[in-house]
Design an enzyme around this catalytic site. Structure first.
Site, short mmCIF file in Angstrom:
data_model
loop_
_atom_site.label_atom_id
_atom_site.label_comp_id
_atom_site.label_asym_id
_atom_site.label_seq_id
_atom_site.Cartn_x
_atom_site.Cartn_y
_atom_site.Cartn_z
N ASN A 172 23.76 5.86 35.11
CA ASN A 172 24.65 7.02 35.33
C ASN A 172 23.92 8.24 35.86
O ASN A 172 24.18 9.36 35.44
CB ASN A 172 25.37 7.42 34.03
CG ASN A 172 26.28 6.31 33.55
OD1 ASN A 172 26.82 5.55 34.36
ND2 ASN A 172 26.45 6.21 32.25
N ARG A 173 23.02 8.01 36.79
CA ARG A 173 22.28 9.14 37.35
C ARG A 173 22.34 9.07 38.87
O ARG A 173 21.32 9.11 39.55
CB ARG A 173 20.84 9.09 36.89
CG ARG A 173 20.69 9.22 35.39
CD ARG A 173 19.25 9.45 35.08
NE ARG A 173 19.06 9.77 33.70
CZ ARG A 173 18.60 8.91 32.79
NH1 ARG A 173 18.31 7.67 33.14
NH2 ARG A 173 18.44 9.30 31.56
N ARG A 208 32.83 14.85 34.99
CA ARG A 208 32.38 13.58 34.44
C ARG A 208 31.68 13.77 33.09
O ARG A 208 31.66 12.87 32.26
CB ARG A 208 31.43 12.95 35.45
CG ARG A 208 30.90 11.62 35.03
CD ARG A 208 30.09 11.10 36.19
NE ARG A 208 29.36 9.90 35.84
CZ ARG A 208 28.38 9.40 36.57
NH1 ARG A 208 28.03 10.01 37.69
NH2 ARG A 208 27.75 8.32 36.20
N GLY A 267 35.92 3.90 49.18
CA GLY A 267 36.48 3.57 47.87
C GLY A 267 37.15 2.21 47.82
O GLY A 267 37.97 1.95 46.94
N HIS A 282 23.12 5.59 48.46
CA HIS A 282 23.39 5.78 47.04
C HIS A 282 22.07 5.56 46.30
O HIS A 282 21.36 4.60 46.57
CB HIS A 282 24.43 4.72 46.67
CG HIS A 282 24.78 4.64 45.24
ND1 HIS A 282 25.89 5.27 44.72
CD2 HIS A 282 24.20 3.99 44.20
CE1 HIS A 282 25.97 5.02 43.41
NE2 HIS A 282 24.95 4.25 43.08
N GLU A 297 15.58 0.29 36.34
CA GLU A 297 15.87 0.02 37.75
C GLU A 297 15.82 1.32 38.54
O GLU A 297 16.27 2.36 38.07
CB GLU A 297 17.26 -0.61 37.85
CG GLU A 297 17.62 -1.07 39.23
CD GLU A 297 18.92 -1.90 39.26
OE1 GLU A 297 19.14 -2.72 38.36
OE2 GLU A 297 19.71 -1.69 40.18
N ASP A 352 16.98 2.48 42.33
CA ASP A 352 17.86 1.93 43.38
C ASP A 352 18.03 2.73 44.63
O ASP A 352 18.33 3.92 44.54
CB ASP A 352 19.31 1.96 42.85
CG ASP A 352 19.70 0.79 42.06
OD1 ASP A 352 19.26 -0.30 42.37
OD2 ASP A 352 20.47 1.00 41.11
N ASP A 392 35.34 -4.59 47.76
CA ASP A 392 36.29 -4.11 46.74
C ASP A 392 36.01 -2.66 46.35
O ASP A 392 36.85 -2.01 45.77
CB ASP A 392 36.28 -5.03 45.51
CG ASP A 392 34.88 -5.27 44.95
OD1 ASP A 392 33.91 -5.19 45.73
OD2 ASP A 392 34.77 -5.51 43.74
N GLU A 442 20.83 2.07 47.66
CA GLU A 442 21.89 1.20 48.18
C GLU A 442 22.48 1.88 49.41
O GLU A 442 22.74 3.07 49.39
CB GLU A 442 23.01 1.00 47.14
CG GLU A 442 22.56 0.19 45.95
CD GLU A 442 23.71 -0.17 45.01
OE1 GLU A 442 24.86 0.24 45.26
OE2 GLU A 442 23.44 -0.86 44.02
#
Ligand SMILES: *[C@@H]1O[C@H](CO)[C@@H](O)[C@H](O)[C@H]1NC(C)=O
Ligand SMILES: *[C@@H]1O[C@H](CO)[C@@H](O)[C@H](O)[C@H]1NC(C)=O
Length: 285
Positions: free
Chosen positions: A131-132, A270, A202, A121, A104, A106, A197, A108
């Site tokens: 996770n990139r 992270r 956040g 995003h 994928e 993306d 949510d 966003e």
């Protein structure tokens, strides 16, 4: 017969833009509505213009009829104006069936309260590994006019572009053992949905349903893939080997130094065991 539905439809169209221009894909012929039905996905101007709307009953989405293995996808978008907090507009290429080896690419667009900036995003999933994330602000108001968002996906790299400025480049580093999406065909998808949510500040700011329907506009959807035929076939196929020239590199550096707000490659907290391999390769990542 001048129903209120018709008035709404005309308002929707006016709220996008009226100017005509060359339209390579036609929303009537080249996409399928996959969410929200004709209530929430409307097509105007003989297929040149499309709107997605989100209200408290449903979001909306569509997908390309065709799938591609490498392509350049361009889409003009005008994002939800005003108080768009809680809404997310997506635009991505993705494997049509989700599986463990998911690919994928993306874009966003996370909405915000009036006057506060959208977050763009981006992410890349290859063979199931994501996770990139990298996130950006924009250097213009994405709700006041249509702007072009492009995904250039060729065998060597993926480039995310905004009005032809590269904002992110993900190189094919398979030689270093980094998965790259280069075996599975993907379709183009887009959607507008409620994500209050998590999306805005956040998840602290919720969607204000009194402002519904929330509307995003689309125009000039264009896909160049290896099978595209055109009288202008040389420039039409340039995306297949597209890379950054000196100007584009300068532009990327400008965007990343001024407008990047999150970079997984700089997130040492992270990845305490060390940043992902591809991060060491390029100072632009
Ligand atoms: C959804 O919005 C409509 C129109 O504002 C309202 O009449 C209806 O009560 C709302 N439904 C829900 C479940 O909130
Ligand atoms: C919304 O605006 C706030 C305040 O400027 C900012 O911190 C946040 O990153 C913006 N975007 C989102 C998606 O919350």
């Amino acid at each position: 017969m001048c129903s209120s539905t018709m008035v709404l439809a005309v308002m929707l169209m006016l709220s996008c833009v009226m100017a005509a221009s060359a339209t390579p894909c036609n929303f009537n012929q080249d996409i399928d509505i996959n969410w929200g039905g004709n209530e929430h996905v409307k097509i105007f101007n003989g297929g040149k213009l499309l709107t997605l709307s989100l209200d408290n009953s449903s979001g909306a989405g569509f997908q390309s009829k065709k799938d591609y293995l490498f392509a350049r996808v361009d889409m003009q978008l005008k994002l939800v104006p005003g108080n768009s907090a809680g809404t997310v507009t997506t635009y991505y290429v993705c494997l049509s069936s989700q599986g463990p080896a998911h690919d994928e690419i993306d874009f966003e667009f996370l909405g915000n309260v009036s006057g506060q900036p959208y977050t763009v995003h981006t992410n890349v999933y290859a063979k199931g590994k994501g996770n990139r994330e990298q996130q950006f602000r924009l250097w213009f108001d994405p709700t006041s006019a249509l702007h072009t968002y492009s995904i250039v996906w060729n065998a060597q790299r993926i480039m995310f572009m905004v009005d032809n400025s590269p904002i992110r480049v993900f190189e094919n580093n398979e030689a270093m053992g980094v998965p790259f999406p280069n075996t599975q065909r993907m379709k183009v998808y887009s959607s507008l949905w409620n994500a209050d949510d998590w999306a805005t500040q956040g998840g602290r700011v919720k969607t204000d349903w009194t402002k519904a329907p929330f509307i995003a506009c689309y125009r000039n959807f264009n896909v160049n893939d290896a099978s595209s035929t055109s009288t202008n076939s040389v420039s039409n196929q340039a995306w297949q080997t597209q890379q950054l020239d000196t100007m584009a590199r300068k532009r990327l550096r400008w965007v990343q130094s001024k407008y990047m707000i999150y970079n997984y490659c700089a997130d040492f907290k992270r990845f305490p065991q060390g940043l992902p391999r591809e991060c060491k390769r390029s100072r632009f990542l």
